[in-house]
Design a protein around this motif. Structure first.
Motif, short mmCIF file in Angstrom:
data_model
loop_
_atom_site.label_atom_id
_atom_site.label_comp_id
_atom_site.label_asym_id
_atom_site.label_seq_id
_atom_site.Cartn_x
_atom_site.Cartn_y
_atom_site.Cartn_z
N THR A 41 0.98 -1.12 0.27
CA THR A 41 0.20 -0.15 0.19
C THR A 41 0.57 1.29 0.15
O THR A 41 0.13 2.26 -0.51
N GLY A 42 1.91 1.32 1.17
CA GLY A 42 2.95 2.57 0.34
C GLY A 42 4.17 2.72 -0.58
O GLY A 42 3.67 3.60 -0.85
N GLU A 43 3.86 1.32 -1.56
CA GLU A 43 4.77 1.52 -2.22
C GLU A 43 4.05 1.96 -3.72
O GLU A 43 4.29 2.88 -3.96
N ILE A 44 2.65 1.68 -3.75
CA ILE A 44 1.56 1.81 -4.23
C ILE A 44 1.17 3.72 -4.15
O ILE A 44 1.11 4.13 -4.96
N LEU A 74 3.65 5.99 -5.58
CA LEU A 74 3.17 6.50 -7.74
C LEU A 74 2.43 6.91 -7.72
O LEU A 74 2.31 7.39 -9.33
N THR A 75 1.32 7.43 -6.78
CA THR A 75 0.10 7.53 -6.99
C THR A 75 0.29 8.38 -6.21
O THR A 75 -0.53 9.36 -6.15
N SER A 76 -1.34 7.81 -5.39
CA SER A 76 -1.70 9.00 -4.30
C SER A 76 -2.09 8.49 -3.22
O SER A 76 -2.64 6.83 -3.04
N TRP A 77 -1.99 8.35 -1.87
CA TRP A 77 -2.30 7.83 -0.41
C TRP A 77 -3.74 6.76 -0.57
O TRP A 77 -4.69 6.08 -0.59
N MET A 101 -2.33 -0.98 -12.18
CA MET A 101 -2.31 -0.56 -13.77
C MET A 101 -1.83 0.97 -13.83
O MET A 101 -0.31 1.00 -14.54
N LYS A 102 -1.68 1.85 -12.96
CA LYS A 102 -0.90 3.65 -13.08
C LYS A 102 -0.10 2.99 -12.37
O LYS A 102 1.03 3.58 -12.69
N MET A 154 5.56 -8.87 -3.52
CA MET A 154 5.07 -8.16 -3.87
C MET A 154 3.30 -7.11 -4.07
O MET A 154 3.53 -7.02 -3.13
N VAL A 155 3.75 -7.10 -4.54
CA VAL A 155 2.62 -5.34 -4.77
C VAL A 155 1.32 -6.08 -5.15
O VAL A 155 0.66 -5.39 -4.23
#
Length: 339
Positions: free
Chosen positions: A22-25, A28-31, A70-71, A250-251
């Motif tokens: 979740t932190g990794e996503i 590069l996206t947003s919280w 995908m983003k 693994m994301v």
């Protein structure tokens, strides 16, 4: 494929992994988007226990999860996908390994649950004379090349057996073609015309469920290609390898499905090949839902009227009798379910 699926240690590890992803996503996206993926993953766990009911609000959260991931993948790996040489010549295939049916049980079938053994037997009955190869810990090196750095990450506990099985299926198809089926498929009809007459194949039920980004348009547990189309799985395999080369966790659990969609978005030839798969096996998940119910021959006739591949599970137990009547599970393990 491996034992100890529901251990406390594994659950704690998975929760920690999901928090980390979740932190990794979010990076590069947003919280808000990342927290949305965490909520959707919780929805999937609930669906696993309620018969995969998918009310509109859950469906919307799942679709947003896929858009967010995908983003993330595009921002992190889009340049790699754009630069990839999809038209690079393929190395020669080994004729002795072409056209096989590939299944895997890491410990070998002798130690597999009875339902797995019955499933593999059903695949063999319907393979039309093609060899069904059971890949194990001891023999996988005969069939595929796994990079040494992958083996090192597996030894360190970074890459799991589940991750390795994902790489295995992509590598087998990239190197040899043929058909990959998870070892928990019960097969009730000939595979030849359904699978091997086509350049690319997967179980396809358009807009079926939204737990996976595949959404029924393909299924990572059932993939096939002929020798000429191995390049498709070479690309997907190389995307998967690039992910693990640059990641130590693994994301998302369904990594193969995201890599397949990523490949489709960056290569028109791959997109067209998957789009050309004819819908098939619409009731693939329905035998699993009734395994513990009293056997009904009319219901069975309806189930396999237009479906010959049924995805089952070894991770649950089923009774052989209900109200003193044999169940579907009893009929399956005593080999009384007609093909």
């Amino acid at each position: 494929m491996v034992a100890g699926h529901s251990s406390i240690k594994r659950i704690v590890h998975r929760v920690g992994e999901e928090l980390r992803s979740t932190g990794e996503i979010a990076r590069l996206t947003s919280w808000p988007e990342a927290l949305g993926t965490f909520r959707a993953k919780a929805d999937i766990q609930v669906m696993n226990r309620n018969g995969f009911r998918e009310p509109p609000a859950v469906r919307d959260r799942l679709v947003r999860k896929h858009e967010t991931l995908m983003k993330y993948f595009e921002k992190r790996y889009g340049a790699f996908c754009d630069a990839y040489d999809y038209e690079a010549p393929m190395p020669p295939s080994d004729p002795s390994l072409e056209g096989k049916v590939w299944v895997c049980w890491w410990q070998g079938l002798d130690s597999a649950p009875l339902i797995v053994r019955r499933c593999v037997e059903s695949i063999r009955r319907n393979a039309g004379g093609r060899e069904v190869v059971v890949v194990t810990d001891e023999n996988y090196g005969r069939y595929v090349h796994i990079p040494e750095w992958v083996k090192a990450k597996q030894k360190d506990g970074i890459i799991t057996k589940t991750n390795l099985s994902d790489l295995l299926r992509l590598s087998l198809l990239a190197e040899h073609g043929g058909l990959w089926l998870d070892s928990t498929f019960f097969c009730t009809g000939p595979l030849e015309g359904m699978v091997f007459s086509r350049p690319l194949w997967s179980i396809k039920r358009p807009d079926y469920l939204h737990c996976s980004i595949a959404q029924g348009y393909f299924a990572g547990y059932s993939l096939a290609c002929d020798v000429e189309h191995r390049w498709i799985f070479r690309a997907i395999r190389d995307f998967f390898l690039e992910y693990w080369r640059t990641n130590d966790f693994m994301v998302d659990y369904l990594m193969v499905d995201y890599m397949i969609v990523l490949a489709q978005r960056h290569c028109r030839g791959i997109a067209d090949a998957f789009a050309g798969i004819v819908p098939n096996n619409p009731r693939c998940d329905d035998l699993y839902k009734v395994l513990g119910d009293p056997f009904d021959e009319h219901a069975w006739d309806e189930l396999h009227r237009d479906t010959s591949l049924f995805k089952l599970t070894w991770k649950q137990t089923f009774s052989e009798y209900k109200n003193d009547i044999p169940t579907f599970y009893h009929q399956l393990i005593t080999q009384q379910l007609s093909d």
